[in-house]
Design a protein around this motif. Structure first.
Motif, PDB file in Angstrom:
ATOM      1  N   UNK A 277      62.380  17.088  -5.803  1.00 39.78           N
ATOM      2  CA  UNK A 277      61.953  15.698  -5.363  1.00 39.78           C
ATOM      3  C   UNK A 277      62.359  15.402  -4.086  1.00 39.78           C
ATOM      4  N   UNK A 278      63.526  15.437  -3.670  1.00 39.47           N
ATOM      5  CA  UNK A 278      64.234  15.415  -2.520  1.00 39.47           C
ATOM      6  C   UNK A 278      63.472  16.248  -1.349  1.00 39.47           C
ATOM      7  N   UNK A 279      63.239  17.510  -1.753  1.00 38.95           N
ATOM      8  CA  UNK A 279      62.595  18.268  -0.471  1.00 38.95           C
ATOM      9  C   UNK A 279      61.133  18.045  -0.657  1.00 38.95           C
ATOM     10  N   UNK A 280      60.471  17.418  -1.565  1.00 40.13           N
ATOM     11  CA  UNK A 280      59.235  16.924  -1.393  1.00 40.13           C
ATOM     12  C   UNK A 280      59.037  15.650  -0.526  1.00 40.13           C
ATOM     13  N   UNK A 281      60.090  14.764  -0.528  1.00 37.48           N
ATOM     14  CA  UNK A 281      60.189  13.785   0.124  1.00 37.48           C
ATOM     15  C   UNK A 281      60.107  13.981   1.828  1.00 37.48           C
ATOM     16  N   UNK A 282      61.102  15.078   1.962  1.00 38.70           N
ATOM     17  CA  UNK A 282      61.386  15.693   3.269  1.00 38.70           C
ATOM     18  C   UNK A 282      59.931  16.052   3.901  1.00 38.70           C
ATOM     19  N   UNK A 283      59.166  16.862   3.056  1.00 41.33           N
ATOM     20  CA  UNK A 283      57.894  17.203   3.594  1.00 41.33           C
ATOM     21  C   UNK A 283      57.022  16.179   3.607  1.00 41.33           C
ATOM     22  N   UNK A 284      56.929  15.093   2.778  1.00 40.25           N
ATOM     23  CA  UNK A 284      56.053  14.053   2.831  1.00 40.25           C
ATOM     24  C   UNK A 284      56.242  13.766   4.458  1.00 40.25           C
ATOM     25  N   UNK A 285      57.488  13.505   4.685  1.00 42.69           N
ATOM     26  CA  UNK A 285      57.676  12.692   5.993  1.00 42.69           C
ATOM     27  C   UNK A 285      57.657  13.400   7.234  1.00 42.69           C
ATOM     28  N   UNK A 286      57.799  14.686   7.094  1.00 42.03           N
ATOM     29  CA  UNK A 286      57.867  15.714   8.215  1.00 42.03           C
ATOM     30  C   UNK A 286      56.725  16.571   8.672  1.00 42.03           C
ATOM     31  N   UNK A 287      55.767  16.477   7.495  1.00 43.27           N
ATOM     32  CA  UNK A 287      54.712  17.473   7.701  1.00 43.27           C
ATOM     33  C   UNK A 287      53.413  16.803   7.461  1.00 43.27           C
ATOM     34  N   UNK A 288      52.176  17.437   7.763  1.00 41.67           N
ATOM     35  CA  UNK A 288      50.622  17.033   7.553  1.00 41.67           C
ATOM     36  C   UNK A 288      50.285  17.517   6.298  1.00 41.67           C
ATOM     37  N   UNK A 289      51.179  18.327   5.652  1.00 41.34           N
ATOM     38  CA  UNK A 289      50.626  18.796   4.217  1.00 41.34           C
ATOM     39  C   UNK A 289      49.780  17.869   3.471  1.00 41.34           C
ATOM     40  N   UNK A 290      49.094  18.347   2.764  1.00 41.02           N
ATOM     41  CA  UNK A 290      48.346  17.614   1.539  1.00 41.02           C
ATOM     42  C   UNK A 290      49.436  17.285   0.406  1.00 41.02           C
ATOM     43  N   UNK A 291      49.315  16.328  -0.394  1.00 37.51           N
ATOM     44  CA  UNK A 291      50.159  16.093  -1.511  1.00 37.51           C
ATOM     45  C   UNK A 291      49.906  17.302  -2.780  1.00 37.51           C
ATOM     46  N   UNK A 292      48.743  17.697  -2.680  1.00 38.78           N
ATOM     47  CA  UNK A 292      48.672  18.835  -3.601  1.00 38.78           C
ATOM     48  C   UNK A 292      49.455  20.014  -3.015  1.00 38.78           C
ATOM     49  N   UNK A 293      49.511  20.394  -1.765  1.00 36.62           N
ATOM     50  CA  UNK A 293      50.271  21.636  -1.238  1.00 36.62           C
ATOM     51  C   UNK A 293      51.704  21.239  -1.173  1.00 36.62           C
ATOM     52  N   UNK A 294      52.004  19.976  -1.196  1.00 37.93           N
ATOM     53  CA  UNK A 294      53.598  19.729  -1.306  1.00 37.93           C
ATOM     54  C   UNK A 294      53.959  19.911  -2.787  1.00 37.93           C
ATOM     55  N   UNK A 295      52.974  19.186  -3.741  1.00 34.39           N
ATOM     56  CA  UNK A 295      53.311  19.535  -4.967  1.00 34.39           C
ATOM     57  C   UNK A 295      53.812  20.953  -5.571  1.00 34.39           C
ATOM     58  N   UNK A 296      52.763  21.861  -4.918  1.00 41.76           N
ATOM     59  CA  UNK A 296      53.000  23.251  -5.231  1.00 41.76           C
ATOM     60  C   UNK A 296      54.173  23.830  -4.594  1.00 41.76           C
ATOM     61  N   UNK A 297      54.439  23.491  -3.354  1.00 42.38           N
ATOM     62  CA  UNK A 297      55.615  23.953  -2.856  1.00 42.38           C
ATOM     63  C   UNK A 297      56.861  23.885  -3.416  1.00 42.38           C
ATOM     64  N   UNK A 298      57.024  22.647  -4.057  1.00 41.65           N
ATOM     65  CA  UNK A 298      58.330  22.347  -4.555  1.00 41.65           C
ATOM     66  C   UNK A 298      58.167  22.564  -6.173  1.00 41.65           C
ATOM     67  N   UNK A 299      57.158  23.482  -6.544  1.00 40.98           N
ATOM     68  CA  UNK A 299      57.064  23.912  -8.002  1.00 40.98           C
ATOM     69  C   UNK A 299      56.428  23.104  -8.990  1.00 40.98           C
ATOM     70  N   UNK A 300      55.623  22.087  -8.493  1.00 41.43           N
ATOM     71  CA  UNK A 300      54.847  21.363  -9.854  1.00 41.43           C
ATOM     72  C   UNK A 300      53.420  21.958  -9.797  1.00 41.43           C
ATOM     73  N   UNK A 301      52.839  22.129 -11.121  1.00 43.55           N
ATOM     74  CA  UNK A 301      51.735  22.683 -11.338  1.00 43.55           C
ATOM     75  C   UNK A 301      50.491  21.921 -11.108  1.00 43.55           C
ATOM     76  N   UNK A 302      50.710  20.704 -11.192  1.00 42.20           N
ATOM     77  CA  UNK A 302      49.539  19.652 -10.678  1.00 42.20           C
ATOM     78  C   UNK A 302      50.128  18.550  -9.971  1.00 42.20           C
TER      79      UNK A 302
END
Length: 328
Positions: A277-302
């Protein structure tokens, strides 16, 4: 500038003297006046017995704060950025740097005295809460009074006056979850903060107790265990099992689990969930990735599973989080 502090109120009065003051419900906001520096201090009152102070300041001159804390004082702070310095009569000078966790805990028959230094033109971001143990036990009079009284007055914790719990990532994440809170409902906000404060106390007490210190890690073991978070995050959707981690680090399973909890204050997989979740928070703040892409990047299936876990931990949805600028 030298300031002498004999109580929490005097500490507050010092910051008020160099700030403009604004009240917002249960929150006091001190904005540093331009002639003294920049930044602000937020004091959130959770109850008559508990408040949390958040400093994000940069002062124009060195400030030496000479303090004397009464007996029965219990305080935990975490530096989220910048640097300051603390020293006491019985302990060497300690640099307060990013990720440092400090416990100030006076015994029944002694005070804590020492010095805290804020450096000229150096940013300092710090969070702290404090109370006297007797009052706090009274606060928790229904369910947890006896339990918390036992934790806060045990010989293991009581004998600690000033300790540096170095780099306890889980405690830092708990403080960050308070720092990043964006809950509008005042009562819900206070309840959320209180729950995190209780969890921080539990983690610090655990890190201070003798049972924790029974395991002595050598330099190799410490280095190998510190590799585990990176190993886990290489494939967050399918992290390795404990047996595989033991093989990769060449440490037996039992010692690996105890050693990890000693260094990180949490079990491997519990810490891993928070790390995602901390890694996801960093990605949300520092990238333009979609929430779905971020979720998948940190290991969530949905995305929905990710959103529910994120809100449970940070108190806001990923989308709400993306609209704010948070310290990470």
């Amino acid at each position: 500038m030298t300031v002498h502090i004999d109580s929490r109120q005097e500490y507050m009065n010092f910051y008020k003297s160099i700030s403009s003051v604004k009240e917002n419900g249960h929150e006091l906001i001190l904005s540093i006046l331009p002639q003294y520096g920049a930044g602000k201090i937020n004091i959130i009152n959770i109850s008559n017995y508990l408040s949390i102070m958040i400093l994000d300041i940069r002062l124009k001159e060195d400030v030496d704060i000479t303090y004397k804390l009464p007996n029965q004082h219990f305080e935990i702070s975490c530096c989220l950025g910048g640097i300051a310095q603390i020293s006491s009569i019985n302990h060497k000078t300690i640099n307060i740097e990013k990720d440092s966790v400090i416990l100030l805990n006076s015994s029944n028959d002694s005070e804590i005295s020492g010095n805290m230094k804020l450096f000229k033109n150096k940013k300092f971001v710090n969070m702290a809460f404090s109370f006297d143990r007797e009052t706090y036990s009274e606060y928790h009079k229904v369910i947890s009074k006896e339990l918390w009284g036992e934790v806060l007055t045990s010989d293991e914790v009581k004998k600690k006056h000033t300790i540096l719990a170095e780099r306890l990532p889980h405690i830092k994440i708990l403080f960050l979850s308070i720092y990043n809170i964006d809950i509008e409902n005042g009562s819900l906000k206070k309840l959320y903060i209180e729950s995190k404060v209780l969890e921080i106390i539990t983690q610090v007490a655990y890190a201070s107790c003798d049972e924790q210190n029974k395991i002595k890690l050598n330099a190799y073991e410490k280095e190998q265990i510190q590799r585990i978070p990176d190993i886990m995050m290489k494939n967050p959707a399918n992290p390795p099992m404990i047996d595989s981690l033991a093989e990769a680090t060449n440490i037996n399973v039992n010692r690996l689990k105890k050693g990890f909890k000693y260094l990180y204050g949490d079990t491997i997989y519990s810490y891993f969930k928070k790390l995602k979740l901390h890694r996801a928070a960093i990605l949300i703040q520092t990238t333009d990735k979609s929430m779905l892409d971020i979720a998948q990047d940190v290991g969530y299936s949905s995305q929905s599973q990710f959103g529910a876990s994120f809100k449970k931990y940070y108190g806001v949805t990923p989308l709400e989080f993306s609209k704010q600028k948070y310290l990470l």
